[in-house]
Design a protein around this motif. Structure first.
Motif, PDB file in Angstrom:
ATOM      1  N   LEU A  57       0.822  -1.215   0.000  1.00 40.51           N
ATOM      2  CA  LEU A  57       0.000   0.000   0.000  1.00 40.51           C
ATOM      3  C   LEU A  57       0.854   1.263   0.000  1.00 40.51           C
ATOM      4  N   THR A  60       2.454   1.714  -3.533  1.00 37.94           N
ATOM      5  CA  THR A  60       1.514   2.142  -4.566  1.00 37.94           C
ATOM      6  C   THR A  60       0.842   3.467  -4.244  1.00 37.94           C
ATOM      7  N   GLN A  62      -1.207   4.186  -1.779  1.00 41.18           N
ATOM      8  CA  GLN A  62      -2.566   4.048  -1.274  1.00 41.18           C
ATOM      9  C   GLN A  62      -2.672   4.248   0.232  1.00 41.18           C
TER      10      GLN A  62
END
Length: 102
Positions: A57, A60, A62
């Motif tokens: 996460l 990326t 996120q």
């Protein structure tokens, strides 16, 4: 104060009854011993999977909180350290039993 988790110690009355007591307790104790290691291994696997998910996460973009990745890494390391210490204590106990004179 809740004391439901405390099991009383059962006295051994004579040496002749020792084999019958040990015979019945052997499978129960080995199952409990096995379950402790299985839960420790499962804990390590879950902590590692959560850490890998948090790293993904973060990579990326996120995730907003970088500190959650650090916390997940610390939890994973602690889980591995606990498993290693359990293994070390089990080996020490085994070696101590093997050194006993019967």
């Amino acid at each position: 104060m809740n004391t439901n988790f405390i099991t009383p110690i059962q006295p051994i009355n004579s040496l002749n009854s020792t084999s019958s007591v040990l015979g019945t307790q052997k499978t129960e104790d080995s199952g409990m011993f096995k379950s402790i290691f299985e839960s420790a291994i499962q804990n390590v696997e879950e902590a590692e999977a959560y850490h890998e998910q948090q790293q993904y996460l973060l990579a990326t973009g996120q995730i907003d909180d970088v500190h959650t990745v650090t916390i997940a890494a610390s939890e994973a390391q602690l889980a591995v350290d606990m498993l290693v210490q359990l293994r070390n204590k089990a080996l020490e106990a085994y070696n101590e039993i093997m050194r006993m004179n019967v």
